[in-house]
Design a protein around this motif. Structure first.
Motif, PDB file in Angstrom:
ATOM      1  N   TYR A  38      27.998  24.668   2.578  1.00  0.00           N
ATOM      2  CA  TYR A  38      28.037  26.056   2.108  1.00  0.00           C
ATOM      3  C   TYR A  38      28.785  26.156   0.777  1.00  0.00           C
ATOM      4  CZ  TYR A  38      29.005  30.895   1.464  1.00  0.00           C
ATOM      5  OH  TYR A  38      29.083  32.121   0.890  1.00  0.00           O
ATOM      6  N   ILE A  39      29.952  25.550   0.706  1.00  0.00           N
ATOM      7  CA  ILE A  39      30.747  25.619  -0.530  1.00  0.00           C
ATOM      8  C   ILE A  39      29.976  24.997  -1.685  1.00  0.00           C
ATOM      9  CG2 ILE A  39      32.841  24.803  -1.695  1.00  0.00           C
ATOM     10  CD1 ILE A  39      34.248  25.004   1.060  1.00  0.00           C
ATOM     11  N   LYS A  40      29.366  23.842  -1.457  1.00  0.00           N
ATOM     12  CA  LYS A  40      28.620  23.149  -2.515  1.00  0.00           C
ATOM     13  C   LYS A  40      27.480  24.022  -3.035  1.00  0.00           C
ATOM     14  CE  LYS A  40      28.264  18.772  -2.124  1.00  0.00           C
ATOM     15  NZ  LYS A  40      27.961  17.401  -1.733  1.00  0.00           N
ATOM     16  N   ALA A  41      26.715  24.635  -2.124  1.00  0.00           N
ATOM     17  CA  ALA A  41      25.593  25.484  -2.539  1.00  0.00           C
ATOM     18  C   ALA A  41      26.079  26.736  -3.259  1.00  0.00           C
ATOM     19  CB  ALA A  41      24.753  25.868  -1.321  1.00  0.00           C
ATOM     20  N   THR A  42      27.192  27.288  -2.823  1.00  0.00           N
ATOM     21  CA  THR A  42      27.699  28.527  -3.404  1.00  0.00           C
ATOM     22  C   THR A  42      28.366  28.287  -4.754  1.00  0.00           C
ATOM     23  OG1 THR A  42      28.028  29.335  -1.168  1.00  0.00           O
ATOM     24  CG2 THR A  42      29.064  30.589  -2.906  1.00  0.00           C
TER      25      THR A  42
END
Length: 177
Positions: A38-42
């Protein structure tokens, strides 16, 4: 909980919703792989603006690193600024004159990050990241902190969460002349 429920801000009676990356906020904070995805995509296309524009990237501390930071693994807490700096920069560096190590509330970082994004897409992504941190760290046994470490003009910035015995979050660089 559905997609939009996950993005509600917890401290308001009139929550806002934000479109963001295609990865939904993880429902289970103990699933570190989902949190990191999630963090990587965001973080895609989010920049921290100081005297330069620096990308915001995923940061994860290894399990071996955790044992160096905190001896009592049953009741882990995020370390103070100096202990975190020793892990990131090394003991010798932290003793040098002019070295800074600060631990601040995460809200200070996000108010700056969300206020400085240029495009609407970047603003939505930054706000989504802020909402995800708030949601994930509202769960029992989690904690978050904003660390500023280094020598001026290049200060490393870490915004991390302690989740299920692991430290994950984001990092960037603040150039301050």
């Amino acid at each position: 909980m559905d997609y939009f429920e996950a993005l509600k801000t917890s401290d308001t009676s009139n929550p806002s919703f934000y479109a963001h990356s295609p990865v939904p906020v993880p429902k289970d904070a103990s699933d570190i792989g989902s949190v990191i995805a999630y963090i990587k995509a965001t973080c895609d296309d989010v920049y921290f603006t100081s005297d330069s524009d620096e990308p915001v990237e995923v940061y994860q501390l290894s399990a071996a690193g955790l044992s160096m930071l905190e001896a009592d693994s049953d009741k882990l807490t995020l370390p103070d600024a100096k202990a975190f700096a020793v892990f990131v920069a090394g003991e010798v560096t932290t003793a040098e004159e002019g070295f800074m190590a600060e631990k601040l509330p995460v809200s200070k970082f996000f108010s700056r990050l969300c206020g400085q994004q240029v495009s609407e897409r970047q603003k939505r992504l930054a706000k989504s990241l802020e909402c995800a941190f708030a949601k994930l760290t509202s769960m029992p046994g989690t904690e978050s902190a904003y660390y500023r470490i280094g020598f001026l003009p290049n200060v490393e910035v870490y915004v991390v969460m302690l989740i299920d015995g692991q430290i994950v979050g984001i990092k960037t660089l603040s150039v301050e002349t």
